[in-house]
Structure formats: structure tokens, C-alpha cells
Design a protein around this motif. Sequence first.
Motif, PDB file in Angstrom:
ATOM      1  N   MET A 269       0.841  -1.176   0.000  1.00  0.00           N
ATOM      2  CA  MET A 269       0.000   0.000   0.000  1.00  0.00           C
ATOM      3  C   MET A 269       0.890   1.244   0.000  1.00  0.00           C
ATOM      4  O   MET A 269       1.922   1.266   0.643  1.00  0.00           O
ATOM      5  N   THR A 270       0.456   2.256  -0.714  1.00  0.00           N
ATOM      6  CA  THR A 270       1.215   3.497  -0.779  1.00  0.00           C
ATOM      7  C   THR A 270       0.558   4.565   0.081  1.00  0.00           C
ATOM      8  O   THR A 270      -0.601   4.424   0.488  1.00  0.00           O
ATOM      9  N   SER A 271       1.290   5.641   0.315  1.00  0.00           N
ATOM     10  CA  SER A 271       0.724   6.718   1.132  1.00  0.00           C
ATOM     11  C   SER A 271      -0.442   7.411   0.428  1.00  0.00           C
ATOM     12  O   SER A 271      -1.280   8.011   1.081  1.00  0.00           O
ATOM     13  N   THR A 272      -0.513   7.312  -0.901  1.00  0.00           N
ATOM     14  CA  THR A 272      -1.658   7.902  -1.599  1.00  0.00           C
ATOM     15  C   THR A 272      -2.912   7.040  -1.444  1.00  0.00           C
ATOM     16  O   THR A 272      -4.020   7.538  -1.588  1.00  0.00           O
ATOM     17  N   GLU A 273      -2.744   5.767  -1.148  1.00  0.00           N
ATOM     18  CA  GLU A 273      -3.874   4.862  -0.947  1.00  0.00           C
ATOM     19  C   GLU A 273      -4.332   4.809   0.510  1.00  0.00           C
ATOM     20  O   GLU A 273      -5.428   4.355   0.798  1.00  0.00           O
ATOM     21  N   TRP A 274      -3.499   5.238   1.418  1.00  0.00           N
ATOM     22  CA  TRP A 274      -3.788   5.148   2.844  1.00  0.00           C
ATOM     23  C   TRP A 274      -4.833   6.188   3.245  1.00  0.00           C
ATOM     24  O   TRP A 274      -4.824   7.313   2.760  1.00  0.00           O
ATOM     25  N   ASP A 275      -5.728   5.836   4.140  1.00  0.00           N
ATOM     26  CA  ASP A 275      -6.783   6.744   4.588  1.00  0.00           C
ATOM     27  C   ASP A 275      -6.319   7.513   5.828  1.00  0.00           C
ATOM     28  O   ASP A 275      -6.613   7.146   6.963  1.00  0.00           O
ATOM     29  N   PHE A 276      -5.577   8.587   5.587  1.00  0.00           N
ATOM     30  CA  PHE A 276      -5.044   9.394   6.683  1.00  0.00           C
ATOM     31  C   PHE A 276      -6.148  10.114   7.449  1.00  0.00           C
ATOM     32  O   PHE A 276      -6.025  10.337   8.652  1.00  0.00           O
ATOM     33  N   ASP A 277      -7.233  10.467   6.781  1.00  0.00           N
ATOM     34  CA  ASP A 277      -8.329  11.144   7.469  1.00  0.00           C
ATOM     35  C   ASP A 277      -8.940  10.246   8.545  1.00  0.00           C
ATOM     36  O   ASP A 277      -9.192  10.691   9.666  1.00  0.00           O
ATOM     37  N   SER A 278      -9.175   8.990   8.221  1.00  0.00           N
ATOM     38  CA  SER A 278      -9.723   8.050   9.201  1.00  0.00           C
ATOM     39  C   SER A 278      -8.727   7.786  10.330  1.00  0.00           C
ATOM     40  O   SER A 278      -9.111   7.699  11.497  1.00  0.00           O
ATOM     41  N   GLN A 279      -7.460   7.661   9.968  1.00  0.00           N
ATOM     42  CA  GLN A 279      -6.427   7.431  10.973  1.00  0.00           C
ATOM     43  C   GLN A 279      -6.371   8.614  11.947  1.00  0.00           C
ATOM     44  O   GLN A 279      -6.315   8.428  13.161  1.00  0.00           O
ATOM     45  N   GLN A 280      -6.397   9.821  11.416  1.00  0.00           N
ATOM     46  CA  GLN A 280      -6.354  11.009  12.268  1.00  0.00           C
ATOM     47  C   GLN A 280      -7.606  11.108  13.137  1.00  0.00           C
ATOM     48  O   GLN A 280      -7.517  11.424  14.336  1.00  0.00           O
ATOM     49  N   ALA A 281      -8.753  10.836  12.579  1.00  0.00           N
ATOM     50  CA  ALA A 281     -10.002  10.890  13.341  1.00  0.00           C
ATOM     51  C   ALA A 281      -9.971   9.889  14.497  1.00  0.00           C
ATOM     52  O   ALA A 281     -10.387  10.208  15.619  1.00  0.00           O
ATOM     53  N   ALA A 282      -9.465   8.692  14.235  1.00  0.00           N
ATOM     54  CA  ALA A 282      -9.369   7.675  15.293  1.00  0.00           C
ATOM     55  C   ALA A 282      -8.416   8.123  16.397  1.00  0.00           C
ATOM     56  O   ALA A 282      -8.692   7.927  17.586  1.00  0.00           O
ATOM     57  N   THR A 283      -7.321   8.731  16.014  1.00  0.00           N
ATOM     58  CA  THR A 283      -6.352   9.211  17.003  1.00  0.00           C
ATOM     59  C   THR A 283      -6.960  10.318  17.850  1.00  0.00           C
ATOM     60  O   THR A 283      -6.862  10.308  19.076  1.00  0.00           O
ATOM     61  N   ARG A 284      -7.591  11.279  17.212  1.00  0.00           N
ATOM     62  CA  ARG A 284      -8.193  12.391  17.956  1.00  0.00           C
ATOM     63  C   ARG A 284      -9.292  11.899  18.902  1.00  0.00           C
ATOM     64  O   ARG A 284      -9.404  12.348  20.042  1.00  0.00           O
ATOM     65  N   TYR A 285     -10.098  10.961  18.442  1.00  0.00           N
ATOM     66  CA  TYR A 285     -11.153  10.387  19.280  1.00  0.00           C
ATOM     67  C   TYR A 285     -10.548   9.657  20.479  1.00  0.00           C
ATOM     68  O   TYR A 285     -10.993   9.837  21.620  1.00  0.00           O
ATOM     69  N   THR A 286      -9.539   8.846  20.221  1.00  0.00           N
ATOM     70  CA  THR A 286      -8.912   8.071  21.292  1.00  0.00           C
ATOM     71  C   THR A 286      -8.289   8.976  22.347  1.00  0.00           C
ATOM     72  O   THR A 286      -8.457   8.753  23.547  1.00  0.00           O
ATOM     73  N   VAL A 287      -7.580   9.998  21.918  1.00  0.00           N
ATOM     74  CA  VAL A 287      -6.954  10.918  22.873  1.00  0.00           C
ATOM     75  C   VAL A 287      -8.027  11.639  23.691  1.00  0.00           C
ATOM     76  O   VAL A 287      -7.907  11.763  24.914  1.00  0.00           O
ATOM     77  N   ALA A 288      -9.088  12.091  23.045  1.00  0.00           N
ATOM     78  CA  ALA A 288     -10.178  12.761  23.769  1.00  0.00           C
ATOM     79  C   ALA A 288     -10.794  11.824  24.802  1.00  0.00           C
ATOM     80  O   ALA A 288     -11.069  12.235  25.940  1.00  0.00           O
ATOM     81  N   GLN A 289     -10.978  10.558  24.431  1.00  0.00           N
ATOM     82  CA  GLN A 289     -11.532   9.574  25.364  1.00  0.00           C
ATOM     83  C   GLN A 289     -10.589   9.337  26.541  1.00  0.00           C
ATOM     84  O   GLN A 289     -11.027   9.234  27.681  1.00  0.00           O
ATOM     85  N   LEU A 290      -9.301   9.214  26.255  1.00  0.00           N
ATOM     86  CA  LEU A 290      -8.327   8.992  27.324  1.00  0.00           C
ATOM     87  C   LEU A 290      -8.326  10.149  28.318  1.00  0.00           C
ATOM     88  O   LEU A 290      -8.264   9.945  29.527  1.00  0.00           O
TER      89      LEU A 290
END
Length: 118
Positions: free
Chosen positions: A1-22
Amino acid sequence: MTSTEWDFDSQQAATRYTVAQLISDKNVPENAKITLELFFIPADNADADALLKALKTFGYTVEPEQETLEGGGTRIAILVSIENLELSADNIWLNEERTTKIALTRGYTPDGWGFVEP
């Protein structure tokens, strides 16, 4: 998989959600000093040596971890550690995005992150 195929928006959203929950649910103080650990696993075209070299070039502390797979094979996973980082979604995402881009171009994909409080 390349960085152009990777879903960075979903990855970032998951990180932001997780940190807020923590911060809200587990009473982990925002901006607490942590050691962030990012995990990467190999795909079929993985080049562990190239990934280790690239991450070290960018100043990351890295450790290869040989793992035994079901069925008897092995793989080399990579652990990236960032010490003395203030816990915030922005700080985690900055390092997560950067290391993910480096890893994807060398045949590795992210497998999550965690942290150790000092």
C-alpha cells in the motif's frame, strides 16, 4: 500500500477520538509527559532495514521485534518510541502521520499506538 492509498483522514479521526476519550474518561491529564510508542507491521514487500534507517535518520528511536507467526513463520515488526512527549492529539498525530508515511513507502503499515507515562 502506498501513502496515496492510505486513509489518513480516518487514521487522524481515530487518534483524535482516542486521545479525547483517554483525557475525559480515564482521567489522563492533557499535556502529561509520555513515551509514545507506534507499532508497524510488514506487508509482503517490507524492507525492515530501509525502514529502520529512515526512521533513525529522522531522529526516531526504533527497535525491531521479531515475532513468531501462527504456522511457524516469522516477521519483523517495528516499534518507534518518542520520549518526553506532551499528551495531546496534535502531538500524537504529528508523529503518527510522519512515521506512517515513512513506513508505507518501505512496505510497513501502522498497527496502533500506545504510551507509557513516565
